[in-house]
Motif scaffolding. Structure first.
Motif, mmCIF file in Angstrom:
data_model
loop_
_atom_site.group_PDB
_atom_site.id
_atom_site.type_symbol
_atom_site.label_atom_id
_atom_site.label_comp_id
_atom_site.label_asym_id
_atom_site.label_seq_id
_atom_site.Cartn_x
_atom_site.Cartn_y
_atom_site.Cartn_z
ATOM 1 N N CYS A 23 0.847 -1.198 0.000
ATOM 2 C CA CYS A 23 0.000 0.000 0.000
ATOM 3 C C CYS A 23 0.881 1.248 0.000
ATOM 4 O O CYS A 23 1.792 1.373 0.819
ATOM 5 C CB CYS A 23 -0.897 -0.022 1.236
ATOM 6 S SG CYS A 23 -1.892 1.465 1.419
ATOM 7 N N THR A 25 -0.082 4.298 0.583
ATOM 8 C CA THR A 25 -0.473 5.287 1.580
ATOM 9 C C THR A 25 0.235 5.041 2.917
ATOM 10 O O THR A 25 0.722 5.972 3.559
ATOM 11 C CB THR A 25 -1.999 5.263 1.771
ATOM 12 O OG1 THR A 25 -2.619 5.407 0.497
ATOM 13 C CG2 THR A 25 -2.476 6.363 2.713
ATOM 14 N N CYS A 26 0.287 3.751 3.332
ATOM 15 C CA CYS A 26 0.849 3.447 4.646
ATOM 16 C C CYS A 26 2.200 2.746 4.539
ATOM 17 O O CYS A 26 2.809 2.420 5.565
ATOM 18 C CB CYS A 26 -0.110 2.587 5.454
ATOM 19 S SG CYS A 26 -0.412 0.981 4.676
ATOM 20 N N GLN A 29 2.399 -0.687 6.319
ATOM 21 C CA GLN A 29 2.243 -0.782 7.781
ATOM 22 C C GLN A 29 0.800 -1.098 8.187
ATOM 23 O O GLN A 29 0.566 -1.624 9.269
ATOM 24 C CB GLN A 29 2.652 0.545 8.451
ATOM 25 C CG GLN A 29 4.114 0.921 8.244
ATOM 26 C CD GLN A 29 5.061 -0.123 8.796
ATOM 27 O OE1 GLN A 29 4.995 -0.457 9.984
ATOM 28 N NE2 GLN A 29 5.911 -0.684 7.946
ATOM 29 N N GLN A 31 -1.268 1.017 9.023
ATOM 30 C CA GLN A 31 -1.749 2.112 9.880
ATOM 31 C C GLN A 31 -1.010 3.389 9.519
ATOM 32 O O GLN A 31 0.088 3.360 8.967
ATOM 33 C CB GLN A 31 -1.579 1.764 11.356
ATOM 34 C CG GLN A 31 -0.180 1.337 11.741
ATOM 35 C CD GLN A 31 -0.124 0.742 13.132
ATOM 36 O OE1 GLN A 31 -1.070 0.151 13.608
ATOM 37 N NE2 GLN A 31 1.004 0.924 13.803
ATOM 38 N N VAL A 32 -1.660 4.489 9.790
ATOM 39 C CA VAL A 32 -1.047 5.794 9.498
ATOM 40 C C VAL A 32 -0.984 6.613 10.785
ATOM 41 O O VAL A 32 -1.826 6.470 11.669
ATOM 42 C CB VAL A 32 -1.832 6.570 8.408
ATOM 43 C CG1 VAL A 32 -1.576 5.963 7.034
ATOM 44 C CG2 VAL A 32 -3.316 6.603 8.714
ATOM 45 N N VAL A 46 -2.580 7.280 15.912
ATOM 46 C CA VAL A 46 -2.396 6.141 15.004
ATOM 47 C C VAL A 46 -3.773 5.608 14.611
ATOM 48 O O VAL A 46 -4.576 5.282 15.484
ATOM 49 C CB VAL A 46 -1.557 5.028 15.673
ATOM 50 C CG1 VAL A 46 -1.393 3.843 14.717
ATOM 51 C CG2 VAL A 46 -0.207 5.559 16.101
ATOM 52 N N CYS A 49 -5.155 2.302 8.216
ATOM 53 C CA CYS A 49 -5.046 2.932 6.897
ATOM 54 C C CYS A 49 -6.351 2.738 6.119
ATOM 55 O O CYS A 49 -6.835 1.616 5.964
ATOM 56 C CB CYS A 49 -3.871 2.325 6.133
ATOM 57 S SG CYS A 49 -3.766 2.873 4.422
ATOM 58 N N GLY A 56 -2.260 -3.454 4.698
ATOM 59 C CA GLY A 56 -0.920 -3.090 4.229
ATOM 60 C C GLY A 56 -0.707 -3.348 2.752
ATOM 61 O O GLY A 56 0.358 -3.055 2.226
#
Ligand SMILES: [Zn+2]
Ligand SMILES: [Zn+2]
Length: 216
Positions: A23, A25-26, A29, A31-32, A46, A49, A56
């Motif tokens: 991914c 965007t993240c 991970q 998560q962002v 946190v 995402c 992920g």
């Protein structure tokens, strides 16, 4: 109808010929981290995402299953019904339920049983059976052997001489096997109905009159 593994993507949900990508965007991970400014200071928050739903990875969804990895399909299976089931009994068939998500193990199928009534044999107290046998008055006086339907098929029932109308005769162990304990069985209770002719004539009337004379 149940959900079965999608044949197009073999349950992965990923369009055939493509593969999942990390991914963007993240960065894989799932998560962002966002900086939230508040009057008390800056906080790091946190969250999962949104772009990849927290996995992920992003992928092109399989067009056959929409990315779920499962499709709705019906299948005919044969089911062994154990002796002694009753209406409302629940049978579990392992592994015949919906396929798991993303190629996971399948669930179980639960089958609820409905039992049809029999015109002659009535089930009661879950393991016992009752039925009726009808004999003419002459046979009630003299005794007879009568064919009686049971869950095992037709069986000879000895009716003793002098049986009274409405008497109940017990056929031991001709009832229903207990569910899960097939060697435990109920009994069949047979109620004797005696028919008396509405009118007699000729030789039969003479004989009954003779009997009447004897019994006085
Ligand atoms: Zn992501
Ligand atoms: Zn698919």
């Amino acid at each position: 109808m149940r959900l079965e593994e999608c044949g197009e993507c073999t349950g992965s949900g990923v369009k055939a010929g493509t593969s999942p990508k990390t991914c963007g965007t993240c960065g894989g991970q799932g998560q962002v981290v966002a900086t939230v400014r508040t009057p008390l200071g800056n906080f790091q928050q946190v969250t999962a995402c949104n772009a990849c739903g927290g996995s992920g990875q992003t992928f092109t969804p399989c067009s056959a299953c929409g990315g779920d990895g499962r499709v709705r399909r019906s299948k005919r299976i044969s089911l062994r019904v154990p002796a002694g089931v009753d209406s409302g009994s629940r049978l579990r068939v392992r592994g015949e339920g919906n396929a798991g998500r993303k190629g996971g193990p399948p669930g179980d199928l639960y089958v609820f049983v409905g039992v049809k009534d029999d015109p002659d044999l009535k089930r009661f107290e879950s393991i016992n059976v009752s039925s009726t046998v009808t004999i003419p008055y002459t046979k009630a006086i003299l005794g007879t052997t009568q064919k009686v339907r049971t869950v095992d098929g037709t069986v000879d029932l000895k009716i003793p001489a002098g049986v009274q109308p409405g008497a109940t005769l017990l056929m031991a162990k001709r009832g229903v096997p207990k569910l899960g304990q097939p060697n435990v069985r109920g009994d069949q209770y047979v109620t004797v109905k005696v028919t008396i002719p509405k009118s007699v004539s000729g030789k039969e009337k003479e004989l009954v009159e003779e009997l009447e004379g004897l019994s006085n």
